[in-house]
Scaffold this motif. Structure first.
Motif, short mmCIF file in Angstrom:
data_model
loop_
_atom_site.label_atom_id
_atom_site.label_comp_id
_atom_site.label_asym_id
_atom_site.label_seq_id
_atom_site.Cartn_x
_atom_site.Cartn_y
_atom_site.Cartn_z
N LEU A 61 0.70 -1.17 0.02
CA LEU A 61 0.15 0.03 -0.06
C LEU A 61 0.99 1.26 0.13
CD1 LEU A 61 -2.97 -1.06 2.55
CD2 LEU A 61 -3.06 -0.98 -0.01
N LEU A 62 2.17 1.54 0.68
CA LEU A 62 2.87 2.30 0.78
C LEU A 62 3.48 2.57 -0.53
CD1 LEU A 62 4.55 1.75 4.24
CD2 LEU A 62 3.08 3.67 3.82
N GLY A 63 3.82 1.55 -1.28
CA GLY A 63 4.64 1.51 -2.49
C GLY A 63 3.87 1.80 -3.70
N ALA A 64 2.67 1.34 -3.84
CA ALA A 64 1.91 1.30 -4.71
C ALA A 64 1.46 2.80 -5.32
CB ALA A 64 0.49 0.42 -4.75
N GLY A 65 1.66 2.83 -6.72
CA GLY A 65 1.26 4.29 -7.02
C GLY A 65 1.85 4.48 -8.42
N PRO A 66 1.75 5.65 -8.94
CA PRO A 66 2.52 6.10 -10.27
C PRO A 66 3.98 6.13 -10.20
CG PRO A 66 1.27 8.01 -9.40
CD PRO A 66 0.79 6.78 -8.55
N ARG A 67 4.62 6.18 -11.38
CA ARG A 67 5.99 6.62 -11.30
C ARG A 67 6.44 7.52 -12.28
NH1 ARG A 67 5.46 4.56 -7.21
NH2 ARG A 67 6.83 2.78 -6.15
N PRO A 68 7.08 8.54 -12.17
CA PRO A 68 8.05 8.53 -10.88
C PRO A 68 7.26 8.58 -9.57
CG PRO A 68 7.91 10.71 -12.09
CD PRO A 68 7.32 9.68 -12.83
N ALA A 69 8.02 8.31 -8.71
CA ALA A 69 7.59 8.30 -7.29
C ALA A 69 6.79 9.47 -6.88
CB ALA A 69 8.47 7.86 -6.33
N THR A 70 7.63 10.73 -7.29
CA THR A 70 7.04 12.14 -6.78
C THR A 70 5.76 12.13 -7.14
OG1 THR A 70 8.24 12.99 -8.84
CG2 THR A 70 9.38 13.25 -6.73
N ASP A 71 4.89 11.54 -8.09
CA ASP A 71 3.53 11.77 -8.37
C ASP A 71 2.80 11.17 -7.25
OD1 ASP A 71 4.60 12.89 -10.58
OD2 ASP A 71 4.24 11.39 -12.11
N MET A 72 3.21 10.26 -6.48
CA MET A 72 2.20 9.55 -5.48
C MET A 72 2.12 10.57 -4.42
SD MET A 72 4.07 5.87 -4.73
CE MET A 72 5.22 6.40 -3.74
N PRO A 73 0.73 10.49 -4.02
CA PRO A 73 0.47 11.39 -2.79
C PRO A 73 1.30 10.93 -1.63
CG PRO A 73 -1.61 10.72 -3.99
CD PRO A 73 -0.30 9.75 -4.50
N TYR A 74 1.61 12.07 -0.76
CA TYR A 74 2.42 11.75 0.41
C TYR A 74 3.78 10.89 0.20
CZ TYR A 74 -2.36 13.27 2.11
OH TYR A 74 -3.46 14.07 2.31
N TYR A 75 4.32 11.16 -0.91
CA TYR A 75 5.35 10.25 -1.02
C TYR A 75 6.52 10.41 -0.04
CZ TYR A 75 8.40 13.67 -3.28
OH TYR A 75 9.16 14.90 -3.38
N ALA A 76 6.61 11.47 0.44
CA ALA A 76 7.67 11.60 1.68
C ALA A 76 7.41 10.87 2.57
CB ALA A 76 7.92 13.11 1.50
N PHE A 77 6.30 10.80 3.25
CA PHE A 77 6.04 10.06 4.30
C PHE A 77 5.99 8.62 3.85
CE2 PHE A 77 2.46 7.77 6.75
CZ PHE A 77 3.12 7.66 7.72
N ARG A 78 5.44 7.92 2.81
CA ARG A 78 5.34 6.83 2.32
C ARG A 78 6.65 5.90 2.23
NH1 ARG A 78 0.79 7.12 -2.12
NH2 ARG A 78 0.93 4.84 -2.33
N MET A 79 7.76 6.91 1.70
CA MET A 79 9.08 6.28 1.37
C MET A 79 9.99 6.42 2.93
SD MET A 79 11.33 9.40 -0.40
CE MET A 79 11.51 11.05 0.22
N SER A 80 9.54 7.22 3.75
CA SER A 80 10.04 7.21 5.08
C SER A 80 9.82 5.89 5.77
CB SER A 80 9.65 8.36 5.96
OG SER A 80 8.40 8.40 6.38
N LEU A 81 8.68 5.42 5.18
CA LEU A 81 8.41 4.14 6.03
C LEU A 81 8.99 2.91 5.39
CD1 LEU A 81 4.81 4.66 7.32
CD2 LEU A 81 6.90 4.73 8.45
N LEU A 82 8.85 2.96 3.76
CA LEU A 82 9.39 1.76 3.18
C LEU A 82 10.84 1.43 3.59
CD1 LEU A 82 7.83 2.72 -0.35
CD2 LEU A 82 7.31 0.73 1.01
#
Length: 530
Positions: A314-335
């Motif tokens: 759930l944290l990693g699923a989304g469009p690429r580049p990753a910067t297009d994901m909502p809240y990507y900063a928070f999501r990558m801090s957990l991934l």
């Protein structure tokens, strides 16, 4: 647990089984992962430098933070008297023995039959040879997680037997050797206990869980005490940079350097299909297992690893580049905390346990004709072990054919690489700083000289990761700036002034207008900067 099974653990057959399991792990390790393995130059060179800072002094990675300090302290001690290769052989054999002890203890709790742990080892290795989900493995080269998984198996075995103090000690040692494996293991164990307690409370049979306050407090104390040597260095890495450095380091780790471990959008389709199939098999077969505490606890533990993996998806699923994901900063801090690690390594184990139990229930259960049943079971045991052994070695050979060694060189290129490294060791000063091909991984292992930067050796603290990325980008830009000019004196002087590099080991980089190689072979050239 019966007195018979307890006696079996300390009997000679148990020792023999442990040695056979350890031998299986060792054969798989040395056959599929020739020395040095994928991460062994990364870990062993760091361990050697930890005990002898003068060795490869000036190497950027070796002088970065020590995320696995306990591993460096223990294993690095032996590098003061042994070569790196000799240290790896001893460490691999020790790691395989520890894994075998933990494996035997856990499988003896979860499966019936004298030979079940050995059969399970063969089946697990056969599955592992065909692939994984996020690049995780247990049997391979030597690194800190090998010892961590050995202690995790011991912790799970004692937890299944409700020996909480011992489980706490082993979980603490797991965290000590590898904080991520240990902390995720602890959380999944707590999740398993909670699930069992909730199910028991709702059921008509409200049996006691067996974890009293007098047992819990010492277990927690042992857990904290044993985990400190490994947990403190790991926690210090989380507070080692500015917010900007933390953000940059997280992005570099998750979506660039370690995306094959951390970004679920980067996992290949075969991995999803393989683990989807394993998950279906486990879901079907686990329902036929006993409802005793040890089986339920282990099932809930595996469910906890599955839950972590689902969170990671759930944290990693989304469009690429990753910067297009909502809240990507928070999501990558957990991934960045490897949510797929335990699921990747332990789902094949869970499938193995359910398969062994299913085989035993169908083929090894006692019948009215005890003598005939015993003879039939013995013959079937021989056939089963033989077939699973063939499956193991078939998987090993398939893996070796489908995935060649990590250096991806021809035999001639590999020979030339070793020749160049040995020449450097014998003919250059120890203070030399080398620019090497970016994607090689074992230069320090053979040449015994420091490197400016290499792709494989990425630090694990935020400032170090940012600096590692800056150095790679600088070299790329420097090469682009001076490529058309032929790498003249000005370009070489800029490189030496801004990096401190004194020597170049190159394969394709060049041509250099004003300097000649001090050594060359059919594949590589060595230059000394003026």
């Amino acid at each position: 647990m019966t007195s018979e099974s307890t006696a079996t653990k300390t009997s000679p057959p148990a020792i023999l089984l442990i040695l056979l399991i350890a031998g299986s792990f060792a054969v798989d390790s040395f056959l599929r992962f020739p020395i040095p393995g994928t991460n062994e130059p990364h870990y062993l060179c760091k361990a050697k430098h930890y005990w002898n800072p003068q060795w490869c002094e000036g190497d950027f990675f070796l002088e970065s933070s020590n995320a696995h300090r306990f591993f460096y302290q223990v294993i690095g001690f032996f590098t003061q008297w042994l070569t790196l290769t000799q240290t790896v052989v001893i460490a691999r054999l020790t790691g395989c023995l520890l894994l075998a002890i933990g494996w035997f203890r856990l499988l003896r709790v979860l499966t019936p039959g004298t030979w079940s742990p050995l059969i399970a080892a063969a089946l697990y290795l056969g599955i592992a040879a065909f692939g994984n989900f996020s690049g995780e493995w247990i049997v391979g080269g030597i690194e800190s997680k090998v010892f961590a998984y050995g202690f995790l198996f011991l912790a799970l075995a004692n937890a299944c037997e409700q020996h909480w103090n011992r489980a706490g000690v082993y979980l603490g040692l797991t965290i000590c050797w590898h904080p991520i494996v240990g902390v995720w293991g602890l959380l999944c164990a707590l999740f398993a206990l909670l699930c069992y307690a909730v199910v028991q409370r709702k059921s008509l049979n409200r049996t006691s869980l067996g974890l009293t306050t007098s047992q819990a407090i010492p277990a927690i104390g042992w857990l904290i005490l044993c985990s400190l040597p490994g947990l403190i260095p790991a926690l210090s890495l989380l507070q080692g940079g500015t917010p900007r450095e933390e953000f940059s380091a997280n992005f570099i780790q998750v979506f660039y350097r370690l995306k094959h471990h951390l970004d679920p959008m980067d996992f290949d389709t075969f991995s999803y299909l393989l683990y989807g199939l394993l998950l279906v098999v486990w879901f079907i077969l686990r329902r036929k297992e006993s409802s005793d505490f040890q089986f339920r606890f282990f099932q809930y533990f595996i469910a906890g690893t599955l839950g972590l993996a689902c969170v990671g998806l759930l944290l990693g699923a989304g469009p690429r580049p990753a910067t297009d994901m909502p809240y990507y900063a928070f999501r990558m801090s957990l991934l960045k905390f490897y949510p797929f690690r335990l699921f990747d390594s332990l789902l094949p184990l869970a499938v193995t346990v359910t398969v062994i139990n299913g085989i035993y229930q169908r083929c090894f259960a006692p019948t009215e004709n005890a003598a005939g049943s015993q003879q039939g079971s013995s013959r079937l045991a021989v056939v089963t072990v033989s077939l699973l052994s063939l499956a193991l070695f078939g998987g090993v050979f398939y893996s070796a054919w489908a995935k060649p060694p990590v250096h991806k060189m021809t035999a001639q290129q590999r020979s030339d690489w070793l020749d160049a490294c040995h020449w450097i060791e014998e003919n250059t000063p120890e203070s030399a700083l080398f620019l090497t091909p970016i994607h090689q991984s074992d230069f320090k292992w053979y040449a015994q000289r420091p490197e400016y930067v290499t792709y494989k050796d990425c630090p694990q603290d935020a400032p170090g990761i940012v600096e590692w990325n800056r150095r790679l980008k600088y070299l790329r830009k420097w090469g682009q700036n001076y490529y058309n000019e032929g790498f003249d004196d000005e370009g070489l002087q800029v490189l030496k002034r801004e990096t401190g590099i004194t020597h170049l080991l190159v394969k394709r980089l060049g041509p250099f207008k004003t300097i000649e190689p001090v050594y060359q072979n059919p594949t590589y050239k060595i230059y000394q900067l003026p």
